[in-house]
Design a protein around this motif. Structure first.
Motif, PDB file in Angstrom:
ATOM      1  N   LEU A 160       0.819  -1.208   0.000  1.00 24.04           N
ATOM      2  CA  LEU A 160       0.000   0.000   0.000  1.00 24.04           C
ATOM      3  C   LEU A 160       0.857   1.265   0.000  1.00 24.04           C
ATOM      4  O   LEU A 160       0.584   2.207  -0.735  1.00 24.04           O
ATOM      5  CB  LEU A 160      -0.929  -0.012   1.221  1.00 24.04           C
ATOM      6  N   PHE A 161       1.912   1.268   0.816  1.00 24.47           N
ATOM      7  CA  PHE A 161       2.682   2.501   0.974  1.00 24.47           C
ATOM      8  C   PHE A 161       3.885   2.639   0.054  1.00 24.47           C
ATOM      9  O   PHE A 161       4.317   3.739  -0.243  1.00 24.47           O
ATOM     10  CB  PHE A 161       3.139   2.652   2.435  1.00 24.47           C
ATOM     11  N   PHE A 162       4.445   1.516  -0.404  1.00 26.07           N
ATOM     12  CA  PHE A 162       5.694   1.619  -1.151  1.00 26.07           C
ATOM     13  C   PHE A 162       5.636   1.078  -2.578  1.00 26.07           C
ATOM     14  O   PHE A 162       6.274   1.617  -3.461  1.00 26.07           O
ATOM     15  CB  PHE A 162       6.829   0.916  -0.403  1.00 26.07           C
ATOM     16  N   ALA A 163       4.935   0.021  -2.817  1.00 26.75           N
ATOM     17  CA  ALA A 163       5.029  -0.645  -4.115  1.00 26.75           C
ATOM     18  C   ALA A 163       3.855  -0.358  -5.034  1.00 26.75           C
ATOM     19  O   ALA A 163       3.890  -0.727  -6.196  1.00 26.75           O
ATOM     20  CB  ALA A 163       5.137  -2.159  -3.903  1.00 26.75           C
ATOM     21  N   SER A 164       2.827   0.276  -4.538  1.00 26.79           N
ATOM     22  CA  SER A 164       1.615   0.385  -5.338  1.00 26.79           C
ATOM     23  C   SER A 164       1.564   1.629  -6.221  1.00 26.79           C
ATOM     24  O   SER A 164       0.639   1.782  -6.989  1.00 26.79           O
ATOM     25  CB  SER A 164       0.398   0.371  -4.426  1.00 26.79           C
ATOM     26  N   GLY A 165       2.494   2.499  -6.126  1.00 25.28           N
ATOM     27  CA  GLY A 165       2.417   3.735  -6.876  1.00 25.28           C
ATOM     28  C   GLY A 165       2.629   3.554  -8.372  1.00 25.28           C
ATOM     29  O   GLY A 165       3.286   2.641  -8.830  1.00 25.28           O
ATOM     30  N   SER A 166       1.987   4.391  -9.104  1.00 28.47           N
ATOM     31  CA  SER A 166       2.234   4.412 -10.539  1.00 28.47           C
ATOM     32  C   SER A 166       2.816   5.781 -10.877  1.00 28.47           C
ATOM     33  O   SER A 166       2.555   6.764 -10.205  1.00 28.47           O
ATOM     34  CB  SER A 166       0.945   4.151 -11.320  1.00 28.47           C
ATOM     35  N   SER A 167       3.595   5.827 -11.919  1.00 30.80           N
ATOM     36  CA  SER A 167       4.205   7.102 -12.296  1.00 30.80           C
ATOM     37  C   SER A 167       4.018   7.317 -13.792  1.00 30.80           C
ATOM     38  O   SER A 167       3.911   6.363 -14.563  1.00 30.80           O
ATOM     39  CB  SER A 167       5.691   7.108 -11.931  1.00 30.80           C
ATOM     40  N   THR A 168       3.955   8.560 -14.152  1.00 24.84           N
ATOM     41  CA  THR A 168       3.792   8.931 -15.546  1.00 24.84           C
ATOM     42  C   THR A 168       5.025   9.714 -15.970  1.00 24.84           C
ATOM     43  O   THR A 168       5.442  10.658 -15.298  1.00 24.84           O
ATOM     44  CB  THR A 168       2.530   9.798 -15.736  1.00 24.84           C
ATOM     45  N   THR A 169       5.601   9.315 -17.094  1.00 21.77           N
ATOM     46  CA  THR A 169       6.748  10.035 -17.641  1.00 21.77           C
ATOM     47  C   THR A 169       6.396  10.487 -19.057  1.00 21.77           C
ATOM     48  O   THR A 169       5.752   9.766 -19.815  1.00 21.77           O
ATOM     49  CB  THR A 169       7.999   9.145 -17.688  1.00 21.77           C
ATOM     50  N   CYS A 170       6.810  11.673 -19.350  1.00 25.02           N
ATOM     51  CA  CYS A 170       6.530  12.228 -20.676  1.00 25.02           C
ATOM     52  C   CYS A 170       7.850  12.578 -21.344  1.00 25.02           C
ATOM     53  O   CYS A 170       8.761  13.114 -20.717  1.00 25.02           O
ATOM     54  CB  CYS A 170       5.675  13.485 -20.559  1.00 25.02           C
ATOM     55  N   ASP A 171       7.935  12.287 -22.630  1.00 25.64           N
ATOM     56  CA  ASP A 171       9.138  12.678 -23.363  1.00 25.64           C
ATOM     57  C   ASP A 171       8.933  14.075 -23.943  1.00 25.64           C
ATOM     58  O   ASP A 171       7.838  14.630 -23.892  1.00 25.64           O
ATOM     59  CB  ASP A 171       9.487  11.636 -24.433  1.00 25.64           C
ATOM     60  N   PRO A 172       9.976  14.674 -24.478  1.00 24.83           N
ATOM     61  CA  PRO A 172       9.878  16.053 -24.984  1.00 24.83           C
ATOM     62  C   PRO A 172       8.835  16.222 -26.094  1.00 24.83           C
ATOM     63  O   PRO A 172       8.347  17.325 -26.329  1.00 24.83           O
ATOM     64  CB  PRO A 172      11.282  16.347 -25.514  1.00 24.83           C
ATOM     65  N   THR A 173       8.447  15.152 -26.769  1.00 21.42           N
ATOM     66  CA  THR A 173       7.464  15.282 -27.848  1.00 21.42           C
ATOM     67  C   THR A 173       6.041  15.293 -27.316  1.00 21.42           C
ATOM     68  O   THR A 173       5.093  15.446 -28.067  1.00 21.42           O
ATOM     69  CB  THR A 173       7.607  14.118 -28.849  1.00 21.42           C
ATOM     70  N   GLY A 174       5.882  15.094 -26.007  1.00 18.89           N
ATOM     71  CA  GLY A 174       4.553  15.122 -25.412  1.00 18.89           C
ATOM     72  C   GLY A 174       3.906  13.760 -25.274  1.00 18.89           C
ATOM     73  O   GLY A 174       2.762  13.651 -24.856  1.00 18.89           O
ATOM     74  N   VAL A 175       4.626  12.693 -25.611  1.00 26.43           N
ATOM     75  CA  VAL A 175       4.088  11.345 -25.459  1.00 26.43           C
ATOM     76  C   VAL A 175       4.345  10.903 -24.020  1.00 26.43           C
ATOM     77  O   VAL A 175       5.479  10.932 -23.560  1.00 26.43           O
ATOM     78  CB  VAL A 175       4.744  10.367 -26.459  1.00 26.43           C
ATOM     79  N   CYS A 176       3.279  10.525 -23.355  1.00 20.97           N
ATOM     80  CA  CYS A 176       3.399  10.141 -21.942  1.00 20.97           C
ATOM     81  C   CYS A 176       3.110   8.646 -21.777  1.00 20.97           C
ATOM     82  O   CYS A 176       2.263   8.085 -22.472  1.00 20.97           O
ATOM     83  CB  CYS A 176       2.413  10.934 -21.088  1.00 20.97           C
ATOM     84  N   GLU A 177       3.827   8.048 -20.864  1.00 19.49           N
ATOM     85  CA  GLU A 177       3.625   6.633 -20.531  1.00 19.49           C
ATOM     86  C   GLU A 177       3.455   6.500 -19.028  1.00 19.49           C
ATOM     87  O   GLU A 177       4.163   7.132 -18.252  1.00 19.49           O
ATOM     88  CB  GLU A 177       4.832   5.793 -20.965  1.00 19.49           C
ATOM     89  N   THR A 178       2.507   5.649 -18.660  1.00 22.10           N
ATOM     90  CA  THR A 178       2.272   5.370 -17.246  1.00 22.10           C
ATOM     91  C   THR A 178       2.850   4.005 -16.931  1.00 22.10           C
ATOM     92  O   THR A 178       2.625   3.043 -17.648  1.00 22.10           O
ATOM     93  CB  THR A 178       0.762   5.395 -16.935  1.00 22.10           C
ATOM     94  N   SER A 179       3.599   3.945 -15.842  1.00 26.54           N
ATOM     95  CA  SER A 179       4.157   2.666 -15.422  1.00 26.54           C
ATOM     96  C   SER A 179       3.757   2.421 -13.971  1.00 26.54           C
ATOM     97  O   SER A 179       3.389   3.331 -13.252  1.00 26.54           O
ATOM     98  CB  SER A 179       5.677   2.667 -15.563  1.00 26.54           C
ATOM     99  N   GLY A 180       3.846   1.175 -13.572  1.00 28.40           N
ATOM    100  CA  GLY A 180       3.482   0.822 -12.204  1.00 28.40           C
ATOM    101  C   GLY A 180       2.111   0.176 -12.165  1.00 28.40           C
ATOM    102  O   GLY A 180       1.545  -0.215 -13.185  1.00 28.40           O
ATOM    103  N   THR A 181       1.563   0.082 -10.992  1.00 29.63           N
ATOM    104  CA  THR A 181       0.297  -0.596 -10.780  1.00 29.63           C
ATOM    105  C   THR A 181      -0.818   0.416 -10.617  1.00 29.63           C
ATOM    106  O   THR A 181      -0.657   1.420  -9.913  1.00 29.63           O
ATOM    107  CB  THR A 181       0.385  -1.458  -9.500  1.00 29.63           C
ATOM    108  N   SER A 182      -1.954   0.144 -11.246  1.00 30.25           N
ATOM    109  CA  SER A 182      -3.081   1.060 -11.121  1.00 30.25           C
ATOM    110  C   SER A 182      -3.637   1.022  -9.703  1.00 30.25           C
ATOM    111  O   SER A 182      -3.411   0.074  -8.944  1.00 30.25           O
ATOM    112  CB  SER A 182      -4.180   0.670 -12.114  1.00 30.25           C
ATOM    113  N   VAL A 183      -4.383   2.042  -9.350  1.00 31.65           N
ATOM    114  CA  VAL A 183      -4.976   2.137  -8.021  1.00 31.65           C
ATOM    115  C   VAL A 183      -5.925   0.964  -7.774  1.00 31.65           C
ATOM    116  O   VAL A 183      -5.953   0.393  -6.682  1.00 31.65           O
ATOM    117  CB  VAL A 183      -5.726   3.482  -7.870  1.00 31.65           C
ATOM    118  N   GLU A 184      -6.675   0.563  -8.786  1.00 31.84           N
ATOM    119  CA  GLU A 184      -7.626  -0.540  -8.626  1.00 31.84           C
ATOM    120  C   GLU A 184      -6.904  -1.854  -8.331  1.00 31.84           C
ATOM    121  O   GLU A 184      -7.295  -2.612  -7.447  1.00 31.84           O
ATOM    122  CB  GLU A 184      -8.494  -0.702  -9.883  1.00 31.84           C
TER     123      GLU A 184
END
Length: 195
Positions: free
Chosen positions: A145-169
């Motif tokens: 719950l506190f350490f491993a469940s987060g997801s992060s979004t990274t965007c490259d300079p062209t504006g394409v974003c990717e989400t990694s990690g585990t969803s909240v659900e």
């Protein structure tokens, strides 16, 4: 006194208490019959270990049922049924299995597992459940719950974003299964410790 002797003596003590309403000679006769049945069955079997004794006693049934079949009066209906308390050793064991990993990370849960396997109160099946179903108890769910469940979004300079990690659900489902599984196993162990 071995663990198996203690299990048999406890079973026969429960039988004697349940048959307290019978005349003394009949109560002694019933207890002797059951003791002889246990000894003969164990002598004929391949093992006399804890698992074999527990299996035999389970097959015999509850001492209270045996006493009722022998003519002992049923307990009075007026009051609530007597609740058996959980011995302190077993209660500490269950608490360490559930919360030990939070209080003393890893070590607390490991101590709980060692105490679980040292107790004569639970069968091998119960011990395997306590060890293998959600190792770490609530500590694993809390860690997720506190350490491993987060997801992060990274965007490259062209504006394409990717989400990694585990969803909240998914994280919520994993935590819920871990909490419910740990609580269910601990409830089962407490129920068996009372028996």
């Amino acid at each position: 006194m071995t663990v198996t002797d203690a299990l048999i003596d406890d079973y026969l003590d429960r039988l004697a208490r349940a048959a307290a309403g019978l005349p003394g000679s009949r109560r002694a006769e019933l207890t002797a019959e059951i003791r002889e049945h246990i000894e003969v069955a164990l002598a004929e079997g391949p093992d006399r270990d804890e698992a074999a004794v527990r299996t035999l006693l389970d097959r015999l049934g509850d001492p209270e049922d045996i006493a009722r079949e022998a003519g002992a009066p049923a307990p009075a209906l007026g009051g609530p049924p007597a609740r058996r308390s959980v011995p302190a050793f077993e209660l500490v064991t269950v608490l360490l299995l559930l919360l030990g990993g939070i209080v003393l990370p890893v070590l607390g849960w490991v101590v709980g597992v060692v105490l679980l396997w040292a107790s004569a109160r639970w069968s091998v099946r119960d011990k395997l459940l306590g060890t293998l179903v959600f190792p770490g108890g609530l500590a694993v769910a809390a860690w997720w719950l506190f350490f491993a469940s987060g997801s992060s979004t990274t965007c490259d300079p062209t504006g394409v974003c990717e989400t990694s990690g585990t969803s909240v659900e998914v994280s919520g489902a994993i935590v819920l299964v871990g909490v419910v599984g740990s609580l269910a196993v601990c409830a089962h162990l407490i129920r068996r410790a009372r028996a």
